[in-house]
Design a protein around this motif. Structure first.
Motif, PDB file in Angstrom:
ATOM      1  N   THR A  18      34.969  -3.082  35.628  1.00  0.00           N
ATOM      2  CA  THR A  18      35.667  -4.358  35.769  1.00  0.00           C
ATOM      3  C   THR A  18      36.663  -4.210  36.902  1.00  0.00           C
ATOM      4  O   THR A  18      36.889  -3.118  37.412  1.00  0.00           O
ATOM      5  CB  THR A  18      36.413  -4.737  34.469  1.00  0.00           C
ATOM      6  N   CYS A  19      37.282  -5.317  37.287  1.00  0.00           N
ATOM      7  CA  CYS A  19      38.247  -5.245  38.384  1.00  0.00           C
ATOM      8  C   CYS A  19      39.274  -6.363  38.236  1.00  0.00           C
ATOM      9  O   CYS A  19      38.945  -7.480  37.853  1.00  0.00           O
ATOM     10  CB  CYS A  19      37.532  -5.378  39.721  1.00  0.00           C
ATOM     11  N   SER A  20      40.512  -6.034  38.553  1.00  0.00           N
ATOM     12  CA  SER A  20      41.573  -7.025  38.572  1.00  0.00           C
ATOM     13  C   SER A  20      42.581  -6.623  39.636  1.00  0.00           C
ATOM     14  O   SER A  20      42.990  -5.453  39.697  1.00  0.00           O
ATOM     15  CB  SER A  20      42.255  -7.098  37.206  1.00  0.00           C
ATOM     16  N   LYS A  21      42.947  -7.566  40.469  1.00  0.00           N
ATOM     17  CA  LYS A  21      43.925  -7.316  41.539  1.00  0.00           C
ATOM     18  C   LYS A  21      43.525  -6.112  42.388  1.00  0.00           C
ATOM     19  O   LYS A  21      44.334  -5.247  42.698  1.00  0.00           O
ATOM     20  CB  LYS A  21      45.322  -7.127  40.960  1.00  0.00           C
ATOM     21  N   ASP A  22      42.242  -6.027  42.729  1.00  0.00           N
ATOM     22  CA  ASP A  22      41.697  -4.944  43.551  1.00  0.00           C
ATOM     23  C   ASP A  22      41.830  -3.567  42.919  1.00  0.00           C
ATOM     24  O   ASP A  22      41.765  -2.561  43.611  1.00  0.00           O
ATOM     25  CB  ASP A  22      42.338  -4.939  44.947  1.00  0.00           C
ATOM     26  N   ASN A  23      42.023  -3.507  41.605  1.00  0.00           N
ATOM     27  CA  ASN A  23      42.084  -2.239  40.890  1.00  0.00           C
ATOM     28  C   ASN A  23      40.843  -2.103  40.012  1.00  0.00           C
ATOM     29  O   ASN A  23      40.771  -2.712  38.948  1.00  0.00           O
ATOM     30  CB  ASN A  23      43.341  -2.168  40.014  1.00  0.00           C
ATOM     31  N   ALA A  49      39.511  -5.898  28.601  1.00  0.00           N
ATOM     32  CA  ALA A  49      39.700  -7.292  28.183  1.00  0.00           C
ATOM     33  C   ALA A  49      40.655  -8.014  29.118  1.00  0.00           C
ATOM     34  O   ALA A  49      40.406  -9.162  29.513  1.00  0.00           O
ATOM     35  CB  ALA A  49      40.206  -7.352  26.748  1.00  0.00           C
ATOM     36  N   SER A  50      41.730  -7.355  29.492  1.00  0.00           N
ATOM     37  CA  SER A  50      42.686  -7.967  30.422  1.00  0.00           C
ATOM     38  C   SER A  50      42.028  -8.272  31.760  1.00  0.00           C
ATOM     39  O   SER A  50      42.201  -9.353  32.321  1.00  0.00           O
ATOM     40  CB  SER A  50      43.892  -7.049  30.643  1.00  0.00           C
ATOM     41  N   ASN A  51      41.262  -7.302  32.273  1.00  0.00           N
ATOM     42  CA  ASN A  51      40.571  -7.518  33.544  1.00  0.00           C
ATOM     43  C   ASN A  51      39.582  -8.675  33.443  1.00  0.00           C
ATOM     44  O   ASN A  51      39.498  -9.514  34.342  1.00  0.00           O
ATOM     45  CB  ASN A  51      39.836  -6.252  33.981  1.00  0.00           C
ATOM     46  N   LEU A  52      38.817  -8.719  32.349  1.00  0.00           N
ATOM     47  CA  LEU A  52      37.808  -9.763  32.201  1.00  0.00           C
ATOM     48  C   LEU A  52      38.423 -11.143  32.004  1.00  0.00           C
ATOM     49  O   LEU A  52      37.797 -12.143  32.344  1.00  0.00           O
ATOM     50  CB  LEU A  52      36.852  -9.417  31.058  1.00  0.00           C
ATOM     51  N   ASN A  53      39.622 -11.198  31.492  1.00  0.00           N
ATOM     52  CA  ASN A  53      40.310 -12.491  31.373  1.00  0.00           C
ATOM     53  C   ASN A  53      40.685 -13.045  32.741  1.00  0.00           C
ATOM     54  O   ASN A  53      40.766 -14.257  32.922  1.00  0.00           O
ATOM     55  CB  ASN A  53      41.553 -12.368  30.502  1.00  0.00           C
ATOM     56  N   VAL A  54      40.894 -12.157  33.703  1.00  0.00           N
ATOM     57  CA  VAL A  54      41.274 -12.562  35.061  1.00  0.00           C
ATOM     58  C   VAL A  54      40.052 -12.719  35.961  1.00  0.00           C
ATOM     59  O   VAL A  54      39.984 -13.622  36.784  1.00  0.00           O
ATOM     60  CB  VAL A  54      42.247 -11.514  35.670  1.00  0.00           C
TER      61      VAL A  54
END
Length: 136
Positions: A18-23, A49-54
């Protein structure tokens, strides 16, 4: 696509990216194949879960050499029947999970359904060859 699903039915652990904010984040986890669909669940407070929410874009990979599968796609929310079936399969595999959930020792799961876009299927049993690419 049937040989991909059969391979996935014969295994149960994947690496989910997963990925969020390029992380980027890669996690080893179990999945369940129900019919022609792939499902997974995680703790609602997890990084996944946090990444997938974004950002619901994922890359899913499972292997049992000499074969492996990578699926790039997105996630959707499964319906209640799919969630019930998922839980029955998971709790049959891991009765301790059911007990831990019932005793409040595990946080509630959030559930995801993989929506495949591109599938890469490799079978190196006859040598190193490029993957079969299935665009959906």
């Amino acid at each position: 696509m049937e040989k991909v699903l059969q391979f996935l039915r014969e295994n149960m652990v994947c690496c989910l990216a997963t990925c969020s904010k390029d992380n980027p984040r890669a996690s080893a986890m179990e999945y369940v194949v129900i019919g022609d669909n792939i499902f997974f669940a995680t703790d609602g407070d997890s990084i996944k879960a946090s990444n997938l929410n974004v950002n619901n874009k994922i890359s899913f990979s499972a292997h049992a050499m000499p074969k492996f599968v990578t699926i790039d796609g997105t996630t959707a929310t499964p319906n209640e029947d799919e969630i019930d079936t998922y839980n029955k399969i998971l709790f049959k595999r891991h009765p301790e999970f059911k007990e831990m959930v019932e005793k409040g020792m595990m946080k509630p799961f959030v559930y995801f359904k993989l929506v495949p876009e591109v599938v890469y299927y490799n079978d190196y049993s006859a040598g190193m060859t490029p993957p079969e690419i299935i665009k959906l």
